[in-house]
Design a protein around this motif. Structure first.
Motif, short mmCIF file in Angstrom:
data_model
loop_
_atom_site.label_atom_id
_atom_site.label_comp_id
_atom_site.label_asym_id
_atom_site.label_seq_id
_atom_site.Cartn_x
_atom_site.Cartn_y
_atom_site.Cartn_z
N LEU A 13 0.86 -1.18 0.00
CA LEU A 13 0.00 0.00 0.00
C LEU A 13 0.90 1.23 0.00
CD1 LEU A 13 -3.13 0.58 2.24
CD2 LEU A 13 -1.43 2.36 1.96
N ILE A 15 0.84 5.43 0.18
CA ILE A 15 0.10 6.66 0.47
C ILE A 15 0.89 7.83 -0.09
CG2 ILE A 15 -0.75 8.17 2.33
CD1 ILE A 15 -0.87 5.47 4.03
N THR A 39 -2.05 -1.19 -3.51
CA THR A 39 -3.14 -0.25 -3.29
C THR A 39 -2.55 1.15 -3.21
OG1 THR A 39 -4.42 -1.90 -2.06
CG2 THR A 39 -5.03 0.41 -1.74
N LEU A 41 -3.12 5.22 -2.52
CA LEU A 41 -4.00 6.18 -1.87
C LEU A 41 -3.44 7.59 -1.98
CD1 LEU A 41 -4.99 4.34 1.46
CD2 LEU A 41 -6.43 4.71 -0.55
N THR A 45 -7.67 9.69 -5.05
CA THR A 45 -8.02 8.29 -5.23
C THR A 45 -9.39 8.00 -4.64
OG1 THR A 45 -6.94 7.65 -3.15
CG2 THR A 45 -5.61 7.58 -5.17
N GLU A 46 -9.83 6.79 -4.84
CA GLU A 46 -11.09 6.34 -4.23
C GLU A 46 -10.80 5.07 -3.43
OE1 GLU A 46 -14.52 6.38 -2.70
OE2 GLU A 46 -13.96 7.97 -4.12
N PRO A 48 -10.52 8.57 -1.04
CA PRO A 48 -9.51 9.61 -0.94
C PRO A 48 -8.84 9.59 0.43
CG PRO A 48 -11.68 10.57 -0.60
CD PRO A 48 -11.90 9.11 -0.94
N LEU A 49 -7.58 9.98 0.46
CA LEU A 49 -6.87 10.14 1.73
C LEU A 49 -6.14 11.47 1.68
CD1 LEU A 49 -4.83 7.53 3.75
CD2 LEU A 49 -4.10 9.90 3.56
N SER A 56 -10.80 11.55 6.72
CA SER A 56 -10.46 10.82 5.49
C SER A 56 -9.41 9.75 5.77
CB SER A 56 -9.97 11.78 4.40
OG SER A 56 -8.61 12.13 4.57
N ALA A 60 -10.28 5.96 5.04
CA ALA A 60 -9.48 5.25 4.05
C ALA A 60 -8.92 3.97 4.62
CB ALA A 60 -8.34 6.15 3.55
N VAL A 64 -9.80 0.16 3.01
CA VAL A 64 -8.83 -0.73 2.38
C VAL A 64 -8.47 -1.93 3.26
CG1 VAL A 64 -7.85 1.17 1.05
CG2 VAL A 64 -6.76 0.49 3.22
N ASN A 75 4.35 5.62 3.33
CA ASN A 75 3.83 6.97 3.19
C ASN A 75 4.88 7.82 2.50
OD1 ASN A 75 2.45 9.43 3.45
ND2 ASN A 75 3.50 9.85 5.37
#
Length: 233
Positions: A13, A15, A39, A41, A45-46, A48-49, A56, A60, A64, A75
């Motif tokens: 993932l 971010i 993933t 973010l 995005t959907e 959203p973050l 949010s 988020a 996920v 991040n």
């Protein structure tokens, strides 16, 4: 770049996936045949973050969670300057508005990421890495200036170190890292000769993933450069 320390079909993932380094990390991870899913973010995005929006961040993470547990969470979001401000060169340049804006994205938002995303790490091999900056090192500060950015990254380092101690009690295999990507040719570095002296984002992403791949639970809470060198607090 193949992440050999992670299991076959590991899940990642990212971010801040729309930024220069974030997009390069997504691309590199998707190119790894051992990675089952990536993933991405960010604010567009959907789901959203937005690091300035605590709701949010929480939503988020909940959205996920079903794609996890994640073996790697990174991040890559951060702010050094925007249309309203540039890094301070002297004390007379400091303003509360700039301090708040910088800390919101570099420190407060990431603190909430630690709160809501650390529980999504895989319990056998789970790494949560955040992009920090060498200029956030108090021990290495020789030039001064850049008050908001330096302080926000130093505070981020403390959050990561502190969280690593708590999380180790319940998730002993978790690895929390603060990573310095070096100077990268990106929007963040453009006003500071980034295009001239910075490395390509793809090179930075490969270096960061290589460092992550080589670090285990004993390194949790540490601060590392893209070369793998440990950095002073």
């Amino acid at each position: 770049m193949q992440m050999d320390s992670f299991p076959e079909e590991y899940r990642a993932l990212v971010i801040g996936a729309s930024g220069g380094i974030g997009a390069a990390l997504v691309e590199a991870l998707r190119a790894d045949t051992r990675c089952a899913s990536v993933t991405a973010l960010g604010r567009s995005t959907e789901p959203p973050l937005d690091l300035t929006d605590p709701v949010s961040i929480e939503q988020a993470a909940a959205a996920v969670a079903g794609h996890g547990p994640f073996h790697l969470i990174i991040n890559a979001a951060g702010v050094l300057h925007n249309d309203e401000f540039m890094p301070e060169k002297r004390l007379a340049d400091i303003s509360q508005a700039q301090l708040l804006a910088t800390f919101q994205i570099n420190t407060f938002g990431p603190a909430l990421l630690l709160r809501h995303f650390s529980g999504l790490l895989d319990r056998q091999r789970g790494v949560l890495a955040m992009l920090s900056a060498k200029v956030g090192s108090i021990g290495d500060n020789r030039l001064g200036g850049w008050y908001s950015y330096r302080a926000s990254k130093a505070a981020l380092n403390m959050l990561i170190k502190t969280a690593s101690i708590e999380i180790k009690r319940s998730q002993p295999n978790a690895v929390l890292l603060a990573l310095h990507p070096g100077t990268v040719n990106s929007k963040l570095s453009q006003p500071f000769r980034g295009a001239e002296i910075g490395r390509a984002a793809n090179d930075a992403a490969a270096d960061l993933l290589r460092v992550i791949d080589g670090l285990g639970p004993d390194a949790s809470g540490g601060f590392y450069a893209y070369s793998g060198e440990g950095l002073p607090w």
